[in-house]
Design a protein around this motif. Structure first.
Motif, PDB file in Angstrom:
ATOM      1  N   ALA A 197      27.077  -9.679 -28.240  1.00  0.00           N
ATOM      2  CA  ALA A 197      26.452  -8.531 -28.904  1.00  0.00           C
ATOM      3  C   ALA A 197      26.088  -8.870 -30.341  1.00  0.00           C
ATOM      4  O   ALA A 197      25.048  -8.443 -30.847  1.00  0.00           O
ATOM      5  CB  ALA A 197      27.389  -7.318 -28.860  1.00  0.00           C
ATOM      6  N   GLN A 198      26.920  -9.640 -31.019  1.00  0.00           N
ATOM      7  CA  GLN A 198      26.632 -10.008 -32.397  1.00  0.00           C
ATOM      8  C   GLN A 198      25.467 -10.988 -32.479  1.00  0.00           C
ATOM      9  O   GLN A 198      24.755 -11.025 -33.472  1.00  0.00           O
ATOM     10  CB  GLN A 198      27.867 -10.605 -33.060  1.00  0.00           C
ATOM     11  N   GLU A 199      25.254 -11.811 -31.449  1.00  0.00           N
ATOM     12  CA  GLU A 199      24.164 -12.775 -31.448  1.00  0.00           C
ATOM     13  C   GLU A 199      22.829 -12.126 -31.132  1.00  0.00           C
ATOM     14  O   GLU A 199      21.786 -12.671 -31.447  1.00  0.00           O
ATOM     15  CB  GLU A 199      24.447 -13.880 -30.429  1.00  0.00           C
ATOM     16  N   GLN A 200      22.833 -10.971 -30.499  1.00  0.00           N
ATOM     17  CA  GLN A 200      21.594 -10.305 -30.150  1.00  0.00           C
ATOM     18  C   GLN A 200      20.886  -9.852 -31.415  1.00  0.00           C
ATOM     19  O   GLN A 200      21.503  -9.613 -32.443  1.00  0.00           O
ATOM     20  CB  GLN A 200      21.868  -9.100 -29.245  1.00  0.00           C
ATOM     21  N   PHE A 217      18.813  -3.974 -33.674  1.00  0.00           N
ATOM     22  CA  PHE A 217      17.983  -2.948 -33.060  1.00  0.00           C
ATOM     23  C   PHE A 217      17.004  -2.403 -34.098  1.00  0.00           C
ATOM     24  O   PHE A 217      17.193  -2.552 -35.296  1.00  0.00           O
ATOM     25  CB  PHE A 217      18.855  -1.822 -32.485  1.00  0.00           C
ATOM     26  N   GLU A 218      15.967  -1.770 -33.609  1.00  0.00           N
ATOM     27  CA  GLU A 218      14.958  -1.164 -34.468  1.00  0.00           C
ATOM     28  C   GLU A 218      15.441   0.220 -34.899  1.00  0.00           C
ATOM     29  O   GLU A 218      15.611   1.100 -34.064  1.00  0.00           O
ATOM     30  CB  GLU A 218      13.652  -1.063 -33.676  1.00  0.00           C
ATOM     31  N   THR A 220      17.403   0.698 -45.746  1.00  0.00           N
ATOM     32  CA  THR A 220      17.571   1.020 -47.165  1.00  0.00           C
ATOM     33  C   THR A 220      18.574   0.130 -47.897  1.00  0.00           C
ATOM     34  O   THR A 220      18.871   0.379 -49.054  1.00  0.00           O
ATOM     35  CB  THR A 220      18.005   2.492 -47.336  1.00  0.00           C
ATOM     36  N   ASP A 221      19.090  -0.889 -47.224  1.00  0.00           N
ATOM     37  CA  ASP A 221      20.011  -1.809 -47.891  1.00  0.00           C
ATOM     38  C   ASP A 221      20.011  -3.140 -47.145  1.00  0.00           C
ATOM     39  O   ASP A 221      19.395  -3.260 -46.089  1.00  0.00           O
ATOM     40  CB  ASP A 221      21.427  -1.239 -47.974  1.00  0.00           C
ATOM     41  N   ASN A 222      20.669  -4.136 -47.722  1.00  0.00           N
ATOM     42  CA  ASN A 222      20.797  -5.442 -47.095  1.00  0.00           C
ATOM     43  C   ASN A 222      19.455  -5.915 -46.529  1.00  0.00           C
ATOM     44  O   ASN A 222      19.319  -6.201 -45.342  1.00  0.00           O
ATOM     45  CB  ASN A 222      21.872  -5.414 -46.004  1.00  0.00           C
ATOM     46  N   TYR A 223      18.464  -5.999 -47.404  1.00  0.00           N
ATOM     47  CA  TYR A 223      17.098  -6.315 -46.990  1.00  0.00           C
ATOM     48  C   TYR A 223      16.923  -7.749 -46.493  1.00  0.00           C
ATOM     49  O   TYR A 223      15.987  -8.020 -45.761  1.00  0.00           O
ATOM     50  CB  TYR A 223      16.122  -6.046 -48.139  1.00  0.00           C
ATOM     51  N   ARG A 224      17.777  -8.667 -46.927  1.00  0.00           N
ATOM     52  CA  ARG A 224      17.696 -10.063 -46.456  1.00  0.00           C
ATOM     53  C   ARG A 224      18.733 -10.251 -45.357  1.00  0.00           C
ATOM     54  O   ARG A 224      19.843 -10.702 -45.592  1.00  0.00           O
ATOM     55  CB  ARG A 224      17.925 -11.050 -47.601  1.00  0.00           C
ATOM     56  N   ALA A 225      18.351  -9.875 -44.160  1.00  0.00           N
ATOM     57  CA  ALA A 225      19.225  -9.953 -42.991  1.00  0.00           C
ATOM     58  C   ALA A 225      18.331 -10.112 -41.762  1.00  0.00           C
ATOM     59  O   ALA A 225      17.134  -9.828 -41.822  1.00  0.00           O
ATOM     60  CB  ALA A 225      20.066  -8.684 -42.882  1.00  0.00           C
ATOM     61  N   PRO A 226      18.890 -10.556 -40.645  1.00  0.00           N
ATOM     62  CA  PRO A 226      18.078 -10.671 -39.427  1.00  0.00           C
ATOM     63  C   PRO A 226      17.352  -9.357 -39.125  1.00  0.00           C
ATOM     64  O   PRO A 226      17.899  -8.270 -39.311  1.00  0.00           O
ATOM     65  CB  PRO A 226      19.109 -11.004 -38.348  1.00  0.00           C
ATOM     66  N   VAL A 227      16.110  -9.491 -38.695  1.00  0.00           N
ATOM     67  CA  VAL A 227      15.253  -8.339 -38.414  1.00  0.00           C
ATOM     68  C   VAL A 227      15.086  -8.174 -36.912  1.00  0.00           C
ATOM     69  O   VAL A 227      15.305  -9.111 -36.149  1.00  0.00           O
ATOM     70  CB  VAL A 227      13.872  -8.510 -39.096  1.00  0.00           C
ATOM     71  N   PRO A 228      14.685  -6.999 -36.465  1.00  0.00           N
ATOM     72  CA  PRO A 228      14.458  -6.807 -35.028  1.00  0.00           C
ATOM     73  C   PRO A 228      13.256  -7.617 -34.546  1.00  0.00           C
ATOM     74  O   PRO A 228      12.439  -8.077 -35.341  1.00  0.00           O
ATOM     75  CB  PRO A 228      14.183  -5.308 -34.896  1.00  0.00           C
TER      76      PRO A 228
END
Length: 185
Positions: free
Chosen positions: A20-23, A26-27, A33-41
């Motif tokens: 689940a963490q590797e998936q 979700f959109e 509104t936070d943590n903008y540099r993170a994996p995206v959907p």
């Protein structure tokens, strides 16, 4: 026997959590509104998601307007005399428009207006024109901005989630960019 079963169940639960963490994320319904540099959907409802090859094809055909939304810190007001201020250089997809700070989850009215005017300029006032919105890889700013463009009524929005990072990895041409002047905030 009970220990073996308990160990197997525990292993299955832990494996399920790791999967689940590797998936991909979700959109969300609204804007991030936070943590903008993170994996995206992998998706953005209503928009086309582009690979680097697809973005390159659009760029080479000159069939879309490229809009960069990478944030840029403004020059601080009231710097002491003699202070040297150097903006960080930005290498960008040639021919695009840079509208910094327009991908935040919440925009003040002046920045919302700035973004709307910038998109109108990039699209030449045609809400059906193809807009390719990007930033960096794993940057929610571009996801938010593309979602916002859809909300403004643009019907041909493409989101390029690999952004200038993917473009440079593919060794495609770049140029030094200057942002469109921002409103005073």
């Amino acid at each position: 026997m009970k220990r073996s079963l308990a160990a197997a169940l525990l292993a299955a639960v832990l494996a399920g959590q790791a999967l689940a963490q590797e998936q991909e994320p979700f959109e969300p319904e609204g804007y991030r509104t936070d943590n903008y540099r993170a994996p995206v959907p992998a998706t953005l409802a209503g928009a086309r998601v582009l690979s680097t090859a697809e973005a390159e094809a659009i760029w080479r055909a000159k069939s879309g307007a490229f809009v960069d939304v990478l944030p840029r810190p403004p020059k601080p007001k009231n710097l002491p005399d003699g202070t040297v201020w150097r903006d960080a250089p930005r290498r960008n997809i040639p021919g695009g428009i840079w509208l910094p700070d327009t991908g935040y989850g919440t925009l003040p009215p002046a920045m919302d207006d700035y973004f709307q005017r910038g998109l109108a300029r990039a699209s030449r006032g045609d809400k059906a024109a193809l807009l390719v919105i990007y930033c960096l890889a794993d940057c929610w700013m571009s996801w938010n901005a593309a979602k916002r463009a859809l909300g403004y009524g643009y019907s041909n929005v493409a989101w390029y989630p690999d952004g200038s990072d993917g473009w440079e990895r593919a060794e495609l041409p770049t140029e030094e960019a200057q942002p469109e002047p921002r409103p005073e905030q």
